[in-house]
Scaffold this active site. Structure first.
Site: not given
Ligand code: CA
Length: 439
Positions: A136, A138, A143, A152, A210, A242, A249, A253
């Site tokens: 996958d 990005y 997004h 952040r 997606e 997804d 997460q 992550y």
């Molecule tokens: Ca994704």
């Protein structure tokens, strides 16, 4: 790559394919894997046409086909879509031409092939091919910025984003097909003020809007795929949800990226829309002024002129209460694939740039395709502005994250003046309650 099979005036002898809003007109001809519901027959490859499916196992023997096309048809008649995906693009295009000629109005094949049609309402669909590996990406920069801001605030987009098509290795075994139920996962959750995590059902379940690319012909280990060759390795596309457990997460992550927050389920639409069907909707790949141009290994003349694609995307939501009260799903956002920061060719070429071997049937997700505006967000995390503002539904319900019983449906269609609308079909799935007693 535009030819007579893209002629918007062409009509099929299957009447439902000629309706203006049909997802599967004769210009589309997507491949899927199906069997008649309630029959214990083997899964077979078919081509969607209107609200029907041309059963290629039956059509291979009932129709009249030229020799080169028969080779492709034999693989498909055996239910082996991967073998067909591995064939050269010219062979795949030859079958598209043969199917178009067989299904077009006035075709002498109508009588023989009418007996090879099955109503889509009478079948169940499966994941269309063997997906060996799933990656996958990005590529949705809107997004990436919106989510980056939540994690952040002063540094939303990491410095590598505009240079590297970022991705992670996903889990192929948990990819399911539209219509499935998705069980809410358990996992480690840790609220910011807690000293230790707990193991509990996910409370922040989300979807991600997606598209995904199916790889066609593979490359040998150690042999990269140059940008100029990337298109020759691309077979087709589908929608991809997804599913994401945001609380799992957030805790897991760093430092290695998504793991159990994503691997419990991914849902795809059942029909693979070929790159040939999407040829009229290609558009120029452009970088905003001031952004770096791709490094030479991610650049080609064809990518600059035709690398991007104009595909409209939508997310629809129906809650259990809406379903019980007979209320239709509501659209909660819409977006477009043309906002992606990287193209399919760049995803594929970058993936193989270290010599990694891609195989026919591998799946590459684009990442969440949010648009630039707040109402074009491709996930609830963004639509709720990071859980600060609940999404209001017409029946008075609200959502920050998904609840059990919610059905999420992704839709996509390519449309432009002078071309026939090409739809993808639905990518729908319903959330069901977490397993009990796992703790
Ligand atoms: Ca994704």
């Amino acid at each position: 790559m535009i030819d007579h099979t893209h002629d918007p005036a062409a009509c099929a002898w299957v009447a439902s394919a000629n309706e203006a809003q049909a997802d599967f007109p004769i210009q589309n001809l997507p491949y899927g894997l199906f069997r008649r519901a309630g029959h214990n027959e083997s899964w077979r490859v078919g081509v969607a046409i209107g609200d029907q499916i041309l059963d290629l196992r039956l059509a291979a023997s009932a129709g009249r086909w030229e020799t080169p096309v028969e080779v492709s048809l034999q693989d498909l008649a055996n239910g082996d879509l991967n073998a067909f995906m591995a064939r050269p693009r010219a062979a795949q295009r030859a079958l598209r031409h043969a199917l178009f000629a067989a299904l077009v109005e006035g075709s002498p094949q109508q009588k023989a092939l009418s007996a090879c049609l099955v109503a889509q309402s009478a079948v169940e669909m499966a994941v269309p091919c063997r997906i060996g590996d799933y990656t996958d990406f990005y590529t949705g920069i809107h997004h990436a910025v919106a989510v980056g801001k939540l994690f952040r605030p002063d540094n939303p987009l990491l410095p590598n984003y505009k240079w590297v098509p970022i991705g992670y290795h996903g889990r192929a075994s948990s990819i399911g097909v539209s219509g499935q139920q998705v069980r809410r996962p358990w996992g480690q959750l840790k609220s910011p003020d807690a000293d230790a995590p707990v193991f509990a059902p996910c409370k922040r379940l989300d979807y991600e809007l997606e598209l995904a690319l199916f790889v066609g012909a593979g490359n040998a280990l150690g042999e990269p795929v140059a940008m100029a060759q990337a298109e020759a390795h691309m077979f087709g596309m589908c929608l991809l949800n997804d599913w994401s457990a945001r609380d799992l997460q957030a805790w897991e992550y760093q430092p290695l990226g998504p793991f159990l927050a994503k691997s419990f389920a991914s849902t795809i639409s059942p029909w693979i829309v070929t790159l040939d069907a999407l040829a009229p909707f290609r558009c120029a790949f452009e970088r905003p002024e001031g952004d770096p141009q791709p490094l030479p290994y991610l650049d080609s003349a064809q990518n600059r002129s035709h690398g991007a694609m104009d595909i409209e995307l939508e997310v629809w939501l129906q809650t259990a209460a809406m379903r019980e009260q007979g209320q239709a799903a509501v659209r909660v956002s819409r977006s477009n694939f043309r906002h992606a920061y990287w193209t399919l060719a760049q995803m594929l070429s970058h993936h193989a740039s270290n010599g990694c071997n891609l195989q026919p049937g591998d799946l590459m997700g684009t990442g969440t395709l949010s648009g630039p505006n707040a109402d074009e967000a491709g996930s609830l995390l963004e639509l709720s502005a990071g859980s600060k503002q609940a999404l209001k539904l017409p029946n008075g319900e609200t959502r920050i994250f998904l609840q059990d019983g919610d059905t999420v449906t992704l839709r996509a269609a390519a449309e432009r003046a002078g071309a026939r609308r090409i739809g993808f079909g639905d990518c729908a799935a319903t959330v069901v309650a977490a397993a009990v007693g796992q703790a």
